[in-house]
Scaffold this motif. Sequence first.
Motif, PDB file in Angstrom:
ATOM      1  N   PHE A   1     -14.148   2.010  -9.092  1.00  0.00           N
ATOM      2  CA  PHE A   1     -13.252   3.197  -8.938  1.00  0.00           C
ATOM      3  C   PHE A   1     -13.620   4.380  -8.701  1.00  0.00           C
ATOM      4  CE2 PHE A   1     -10.374   0.007 -11.238  1.00  0.00           C
ATOM      5  CZ  PHE A   1      -9.527  -0.175 -10.166  1.00  0.00           C
TER       6      PHE A   1
ATOM      7  N   LEU B   1      -4.316   3.380  -7.277  1.00  0.00           N
ATOM      8  CA  LEU B   1      -4.378   1.990  -7.907  1.00  0.00           C
ATOM      9  C   LEU B   1      -5.323   1.592  -9.104  1.00  0.00           C
ATOM     10  CD1 LEU B   1      -5.695   0.284  -4.458  1.00  0.00           C
ATOM     11  CD2 LEU B   1      -3.505  -0.203  -5.651  1.00  0.00           C
ATOM     12  N   MET B   2      -6.071   2.767  -9.242  1.00  0.00           N
ATOM     13  CA  MET B   2      -6.988   2.796 -10.718  1.00  0.00           C
ATOM     14  C   MET B   2      -6.090   3.182 -11.794  1.00  0.00           C
ATOM     15  SD  MET B   2      -9.999   5.414 -11.406  1.00  0.00           S
ATOM     16  CE  MET B   2     -10.611   5.717 -13.316  1.00  0.00           C
TER      17      MET B   2
ATOM     18  N   GLN C   1      -7.431  13.676  -9.832  1.00  0.00           N
ATOM     19  CA  GLN C   1      -8.611  12.741  -9.934  1.00  0.00           C
ATOM     20  C   GLN C   1      -9.542  12.924 -10.888  1.00  0.00           C
ATOM     21  OE1 GLN C   1     -10.185  12.839  -5.688  1.00  0.00           O
ATOM     22  NE2 GLN C   1      -8.445  11.883  -4.820  1.00  0.00           N
TER      23      GLN C   1
ATOM     24  N   ASN D   1      -7.484   7.393   1.658  1.00  0.00           N
ATOM     25  CA  ASN D   1      -8.372   6.196   0.870  1.00  0.00           C
ATOM     26  C   ASN D   1      -8.380   6.509  -0.598  1.00  0.00           C
ATOM     27  OD1 ASN D   1      -8.158   4.532   3.141  1.00  0.00           O
ATOM     28  ND2 ASN D   1     -10.181   5.001   3.988  1.00  0.00           N
ATOM     29  N   ARG D   2      -8.927   8.034  -0.512  1.00  0.00           N
ATOM     30  CA  ARG D   2      -9.367   8.087  -2.030  1.00  0.00           C
ATOM     31  C   ARG D   2      -8.041   8.284  -2.929  1.00  0.00           C
ATOM     32  NH1 ARG D   2     -14.085  12.940  -0.992  1.00  0.00           N
ATOM     33  NH2 ARG D   2     -15.602  11.625  -0.429  1.00  0.00           N
TER      34      ARG D   2
ATOM     35  N   LEU E   1      -5.372   6.823  -2.459  1.00  0.00           N
ATOM     36  CA  LEU E   1      -4.837   5.327  -2.791  1.00  0.00           C
ATOM     37  C   LEU E   1      -5.603   4.652  -3.700  1.00  0.00           C
ATOM     38  CD1 LEU E   1      -3.357   2.600  -1.723  1.00  0.00           C
ATOM     39  CD2 LEU E   1      -5.163   2.189  -0.048  1.00  0.00           C
ATOM     40  N   ILE E   2      -7.100   4.824  -3.860  1.00  0.00           N
ATOM     41  CA  ILE E   2      -7.998   4.101  -4.725  1.00  0.00           C
ATOM     42  C   ILE E   2      -7.552   4.522  -6.465  1.00  0.00           C
ATOM     43  CG2 ILE E   2     -10.187   3.834  -5.437  1.00  0.00           C
ATOM     44  CD1 ILE E   2     -10.922   3.721  -2.744  1.00  0.00           C
TER      45      ILE E   2
ATOM     46  N   ILE F   1       0.645  -1.263   0.051  1.00  0.00           N
ATOM     47  CA  ILE F   1      -0.052  -0.130   0.148  1.00  0.00           C
ATOM     48  C   ILE F   1       0.943   1.294  -0.075  1.00  0.00           C
ATOM     49  CG2 ILE F   1      -1.735   1.485   1.563  1.00  0.00           C
ATOM     50  CD1 ILE F   1      -3.120  -1.317   2.231  1.00  0.00           C
TER      51      ILE F   1
ATOM     52  N   SER G   1     -15.939   4.996  -5.340  1.00  0.00           N
ATOM     53  CA  SER G   1     -14.987   5.095  -4.339  1.00  0.00           C
ATOM     54  C   SER G   1     -14.139   6.489  -4.243  1.00  0.00           C
ATOM     55  CB  SER G   1     -14.186   3.890  -4.388  1.00  0.00           C
ATOM     56  OG  SER G   1     -14.814   2.897  -4.429  1.00  0.00           O
ATOM     57  N   ILE G   2     -13.725   6.963  -5.174  1.00  0.00           N
ATOM     58  CA  ILE G   2     -13.076   8.098  -5.114  1.00  0.00           C
ATOM     59  C   ILE G   2     -13.912   9.440  -5.253  1.00  0.00           C
ATOM     60  CG2 ILE G   2     -11.529   9.812  -6.695  1.00  0.00           C
ATOM     61  CD1 ILE G   2     -10.596   7.085  -8.073  1.00  0.00           C
TER      62      ILE G   2
ATOM     63  N   HIS H   1     -20.490   1.127  -1.369  1.00  0.00           N
ATOM     64  CA  HIS H   1     -19.978   2.572  -0.868  1.00  0.00           C
ATOM     65  C   HIS H   1     -21.135   3.404   0.133  1.00  0.00           C
ATOM     66  CE1 HIS H   1     -18.976   6.819  -0.807  1.00  0.00           C
ATOM     67  NE2 HIS H   1     -17.837   6.595  -1.265  1.00  0.00           N
TER      68      HIS H   1
END
Length: 579
Positions: A118, A32-33, A84, A25-26, A28-29, A8, A121-122, A179
């Motif tokens: 994705f 990852l995306m 983002q 967390n946003r 991180l996602i 992570i 979550s963002i 979510h």
Amino acid sequence: MKLMSRFISIFLFEQAEKLDLEDRNRILIANLMNTFYFLVVFLEGIYSLFVEETIYAVPLLCFSLFYLVNFIFLARFVQKAIYQELLAWVTMGTLMFFMTMGGISHLGIVWSFLYPLFVISIFGRRKGVLYSLLLFGGMLIAFLPLSELIPLVQVYSLEWRIVMGALYLAMTLVAYVVHFISGELLINKEKIMLDSRNQSRSQEEQISQLSHQIRTPLSNITGIIDMLEKTRLDDDQRDYINTIHASANNLVNVVNSLVNAPKSGVSQEPEEETSFNLYAIINNTLRLFQDGQKDKRFSLSLSADIPSNLLGSSIKVKQILLNIFNSIIKQNKEEVKQINIEVTQKEMLPGKVVLLFRISSNHQMPLTRDMAQRDSLYNQDVVMLNTARYVQVLELGITQRLIEGDGNTMSIYTQTGQTIVEFSITLKESHKSQSVLDIQEKAKSVEPLFKGNVEMKDASILLVEDNFSNQQIIILYIKNHVSRIDVAFNGKEALDKFGKAKYDLILMDVQMPIMDGFKATQKIREIERSSNTHTPIIAVTANAFPEDRERCFASGMDDYISKPFQPEDLIGKIKQHLS
């Protein structure tokens, strides 16, 4: 577990360490995306190049290059919101290419099923679903028979269209539900955590009160013993007195240890500093009390000079607010409970921001008969002496210690029909912070095309306000200071009056029917460009959030004043912009 933490950490940069958990967390996602679609697009592009399908290879490798730059540069040095948003739109374009062209495997549409997971979550449910539906619209376009117009376009059978469309909508629904559930669980978990902290501190408070009750008579006992020791005693009596005195001292030490043990435990608990948005913290706390009933109403006002990002313990701020809201709502017996929250910047020290919170409830707190008989309770000069009594009634002892533990102050007093809690909190300003006053200074740095010098007593004012009561109040404030006041009930009426008469200043409400204050201001500025003039416009608004004030300046307004305000404040602003 360590392996997962290391994995992570690859997708979280140093800039994200000071953010709160939700923002981390946003990020991180999003990372990852970015990495996932980079691998998909890059491998598809390399394979297309290997089989000499350049029509697929060139666009895919261009997309992969963007993802690489996005991860290496933009994710680290550009604001996370821009990063983002850009990632969501480029990924949407990538997936549109896959759906339209099919890719080498002709199954490129499959990668679009992860897009709703994705983006929801963002960006959250509302904006995430909007992005998902936009891609679904692109999917419907890809399902059209375009092969006759564009060569190499993927052709889908009717069954395949129905299955793919249904699966995509199902994934969007799953992402939305997941979510929603995770958000509710997070809120409940946070509330349980705060309640647990309160419970542990409540036990400490009870021990402290018990020790106080014990030590009061105990001190009398030890005092009498000291006096007895100074009298004439025979050897046996002195021995008995010494034994009692030693036992009493041991009992005092036991009581002190009971008090000091929990205190030392609390003081050793580290408080993690994170970067957070104050409006989001307060708003999330208020959500805990919005249970769908209409018996509780909240009004929130933030001063313009409060930085957008602060550094400190967001958990502690939430805990203080949660305790105060719980207490005053429990004491409020009104049918509709109105809670007003005002936050201003008390002072700004080097590296620190001291905020003053003022929370008022439309219910005068009931007092015991003994407390009500003391006139000092209603004397503002001794409000600090009375705060302890109000703290006892509201059961805010733990909260007071949380506030005063950092060297801040807390006071509670009542006015006719109101209970008011005021306290200060010391935080730090985040380096990426920007207050509305910064934006205001930038706006002021641009000199207007024309700025007259008008005496206030000769000024002609246009008041744009749809509420009759508000009109009368503002007129009452300024009628003895200006020459003429014209009134418009909405933005359209204001434009008509502005075209027929010359005004030295405009007081503009923001929320109005037919045409709001923002649109009216923009129209006035368009008219003034052709005449090389500039009329000062002051926003008179009940919205005091930073984003609302930013919008005022963006629309072309020169200043703002938030309701409720003092007459002197409004008159001062009018004088400032007339001179």
